[in-house]
Design a protein around this motif. Structure first.
Motif, PDB file in Angstrom:
ATOM      1  N   LEU A   1      15.907 -17.435 -52.245  1.00 51.64           N
ATOM      2  CA  LEU A   1      15.598 -16.645 -51.062  1.00 51.64           C
ATOM      3  C   LEU A   1      14.163 -16.915 -50.603  1.00 51.64           C
ATOM      4  N   LYS A   2      13.243 -17.041 -51.559  1.00 47.43           N
ATOM      5  CA  LYS A   2      11.848 -17.358 -51.212  1.00 47.43           C
ATOM      6  C   LYS A   2      11.754 -18.705 -50.498  1.00 47.43           C
ATOM      7  N   PHE A   3      12.553 -19.685 -50.964  1.00 45.17           N
ATOM      8  CA  PHE A   3      12.547 -20.989 -50.310  1.00 45.17           C
ATOM      9  C   PHE A   3      13.062 -20.899 -48.874  1.00 45.17           C
ATOM     10  N   ILE A   4      14.091 -20.103 -48.646  1.00 48.94           N
ATOM     11  CA  ILE A   4      14.614 -19.926 -47.288  1.00 48.94           C
ATOM     12  C   ILE A   4      13.577 -19.230 -46.413  1.00 48.94           C
ATOM     13  N   ILE A   5      12.894 -18.236 -46.966  1.00 50.23           N
ATOM     14  CA  ILE A   5      11.829 -17.551 -46.215  1.00 50.23           C
ATOM     15  C   ILE A   5      10.746 -18.547 -45.819  1.00 50.23           C
ATOM     16  N   LEU A   6      10.326 -19.377 -46.774  1.00 48.08           N
ATOM     17  CA  LEU A   6       9.301 -20.390 -46.472  1.00 48.08           C
ATOM     18  C   LEU A   6       9.787 -21.377 -45.421  1.00 48.08           C
ATOM     19  N   GLU A   7      11.052 -21.767 -45.501  1.00 46.87           N
ATOM     20  CA  GLU A   7      11.610 -22.696 -44.525  1.00 46.87           C
ATOM     21  C   GLU A   7      11.645 -22.064 -43.132  1.00 46.87           C
ATOM     22  N   PHE A   8      11.985 -20.776 -43.059  1.00 44.15           N
ATOM     23  CA  PHE A   8      11.989 -20.075 -41.772  1.00 44.15           C
ATOM     24  C   PHE A   8      10.569 -20.009 -41.206  1.00 44.15           C
ATOM     25  N   ILE A   9       9.599 -19.688 -42.050  1.00 42.28           N
ATOM     26  CA  ILE A   9       8.202 -19.659 -41.601  1.00 42.28           C
ATOM     27  C   ILE A   9       7.797 -21.027 -41.072  1.00 42.28           C
TER      28      ILE A   9
ATOM     29  N   SER B   1      17.547 -10.256 -47.270  1.00 39.39           N
ATOM     30  CA  SER B   1      18.522 -11.220 -46.761  1.00 39.39           C
ATOM     31  C   SER B   1      19.169 -10.730 -45.472  1.00 39.39           C
ATOM     32  N   ALA B   2      19.539  -9.462 -45.426  1.00 38.67           N
ATOM     33  CA  ALA B   2      20.182  -8.909 -44.229  1.00 38.67           C
ATOM     34  C   ALA B   2      19.244  -8.951 -43.020  1.00 38.67           C
ATOM     35  N   ILE B   3      17.998  -8.535 -43.223  1.00 39.04           N
ATOM     36  CA  ILE B   3      17.029  -8.530 -42.120  1.00 39.04           C
ATOM     37  C   ILE B   3      16.688  -9.960 -41.703  1.00 39.04           C
ATOM     38  N   LEU B   4      16.529 -10.834 -42.691  1.00 37.14           N
ATOM     39  CA  LEU B   4      16.234 -12.238 -42.415  1.00 37.14           C
ATOM     40  C   LEU B   4      17.372 -12.872 -41.616  1.00 37.14           C
ATOM     41  N   SER B   5      18.609 -12.522 -41.948  1.00 33.33           N
ATOM     42  CA  SER B   5      19.770 -13.035 -41.204  1.00 33.33           C
ATOM     43  C   SER B   5      19.691 -12.629 -39.737  1.00 33.33           C
ATOM     44  N   MET B   6      19.348 -11.364 -39.486  1.00 31.07           N
ATOM     45  CA  MET B   6      19.221 -10.893 -38.099  1.00 31.07           C
ATOM     46  C   MET B   6      18.091 -11.621 -37.373  1.00 31.07           C
ATOM     47  N   ASN B   7      16.972 -11.844 -38.075  1.00 31.06           N
ATOM     48  CA  ASN B   7      15.843 -12.523 -37.448  1.00 31.06           C
ATOM     49  C   ASN B   7      16.171 -13.976 -37.117  1.00 31.06           C
ATOM     50  N   ILE B   8      16.852 -14.656 -38.027  1.00 33.51           N
ATOM     51  CA  ILE B   8      17.248 -16.041 -37.765  1.00 33.51           C
ATOM     52  C   ILE B   8      18.239 -16.085 -36.608  1.00 33.51           C
ATOM     53  N   ALA B   9      19.201 -15.172 -36.604  1.00 31.27           N
ATOM     54  CA  ALA B   9      20.174 -15.112 -35.502  1.00 31.27           C
ATOM     55  C   ALA B   9      19.469 -14.841 -34.177  1.00 31.27           C
TER      56      ALA B   9
ATOM     57  N   SER C   1      16.378 -15.620 -33.404  1.00 27.70           N
ATOM     58  CA  SER C   1      15.678 -16.853 -33.028  1.00 27.70           C
ATOM     59  C   SER C   1      16.652 -17.865 -32.443  1.00 27.70           C
ATOM     60  N   LEU C   2      17.827 -17.965 -33.034  1.00 28.70           N
ATOM     61  CA  LEU C   2      18.857 -18.880 -32.554  1.00 28.70           C
ATOM     62  C   LEU C   2      19.273 -18.518 -31.127  1.00 28.70           C
ATOM     63  N   ILE C   3      19.512 -17.244 -30.885  1.00 28.63           N
ATOM     64  CA  ILE C   3      19.913 -16.780 -29.551  1.00 28.63           C
ATOM     65  C   ILE C   3      18.783 -16.999 -28.549  1.00 28.63           C
ATOM     66  N   SER C   4      17.573 -16.711 -28.984  1.00 26.83           N
ATOM     67  CA  SER C   4      16.413 -16.841 -28.099  1.00 26.83           C
ATOM     68  C   SER C   4      16.220 -18.286 -27.636  1.00 26.83           C
ATOM     69  N   VAL C   5      16.304 -19.239 -28.570  1.00 23.67           N
ATOM     70  CA  VAL C   5      16.131 -20.638 -28.155  1.00 23.67           C
ATOM     71  C   VAL C   5      17.329 -21.111 -27.330  1.00 23.67           C
ATOM     72  N   SER C   6      18.519 -20.557 -27.585  1.00 23.19           N
ATOM     73  CA  SER C   6      19.692 -20.898 -26.769  1.00 23.19           C
ATOM     74  C   SER C   6      19.478 -20.454 -25.323  1.00 23.19           C
ATOM     75  N   GLN C   7      18.966 -19.229 -25.151  1.00 23.69           N
ATOM     76  CA  GLN C   7      18.709 -18.717 -23.804  1.00 23.69           C
ATOM     77  C   GLN C   7      17.613 -19.524 -23.121  1.00 23.69           C
TER      78      GLN C   7
ATOM     79  N   LEU D   1      19.513 -23.221 -41.068  1.00 22.46           N
ATOM     80  CA  LEU D   1      18.852 -22.220 -41.916  1.00 22.46           C
ATOM     81  C   LEU D   1      19.734 -20.984 -42.081  1.00 22.46           C
ATOM     82  N   GLY D   2      20.354 -20.540 -41.006  1.00 24.28           N
ATOM     83  CA  GLY D   2      21.267 -19.403 -41.078  1.00 24.28           C
ATOM     84  C   GLY D   2      22.443 -19.689 -42.002  1.00 24.28           C
ATOM     85  N   ALA D   3      22.978 -20.892 -41.936  1.00 28.73           N
ATOM     86  CA  ALA D   3      24.088 -21.274 -42.815  1.00 28.73           C
ATOM     87  C   ALA D   3      23.661 -21.262 -44.281  1.00 28.73           C
ATOM     88  N   LYS D   4      22.449 -21.729 -44.559  1.00 22.98           N
ATOM     89  CA  LYS D   4      21.927 -21.694 -45.934  1.00 22.98           C
ATOM     90  C   LYS D   4      21.823 -20.259 -46.442  1.00 22.98           C
TER      91      LYS D   4
END
Length: 161
Positions: free
Chosen positions: A45-53, A101-109, A111-117, A141-144
């Motif tokens: 989870l720490k690695f995913i957080i670092l990757e998101f950052i 993990s739950a909050i990170l999932s929402m944040n990644i989602a 970000s995904l929606i924001s760049v799509s728009q 990243l979301g899939a991971k």
């Protein structure tokens, strides 16, 4: 009244505003992820957080450059971006990994929606290309994170009613 011809390389107001807003949101996510990193216990989870950052910082760097080229200052980052090292951080019990993990999932989602728009409203093909790269990185990243959450049992199963 004489109208001047628009420079092809310059961004439109909506594009500038979208980029500026995206930078502000990304800065908030960077700050939040620093907090999550300090409290996460699971190494993956720490690695995913670092990757998101890292994704957010990479996106910010490119977007700040676009703003600067168009004479606009980027919103400031309000946190100290010290080095985050997995070996030095020990998880504490203030927030657990499944909540992170739950909050990170929402944040990644988000970000995904924001760049799509942003990609949808971009007029310049180079900007659309940049956003499509960000989009793919967030999707991966979301899939991971979904895979890790499923493996660790952090995903809630639907209730059977």
């Amino acid at each position: 009244m004489k109208m001047s011809k628009r420079n092809i390389d310059s961004l439109r107001f909506k594009e500038v505003f979208t980029i500026w807003k995206q930078l502000g949101v990304n800065n908030g996510y960077i700050a939040t992820n620093h907090f999550f990193f300090k409290y996460a216990v699971n190494r993956d989870l720490k690695f995913i957080i670092l990757e998101f950052i890292q994704c957010l910082k990479e996106e910010n760097k490119q977007l700040e450059k676009l703003l600067k080229e168009n004479g606009v200052l980027a919103p400031p980052l309000s946190i100290d971006q010290g080095n985050l090292q997995i070996a030095k951080m020990r998880g504490k019990v203030a927030i657990n990994d499944s909540e992170i993990s739950a909050i990170l999932s929402m944040n990644i989602a988000s970000s995904l929606i924001s760049v799509s728009q942003a990609m949808d409203m971009s007029f310049e093909s180079s900007l659309t290309t940049k956003y499509s790269v960000f989009h793919m990185k967030y999707a991966i990243l979301g899939a991971k994170l979904i895979e890790l959450s499923n493996k660790k049992g952090w995903l809630l199963s639907p209730s059977s009613t």
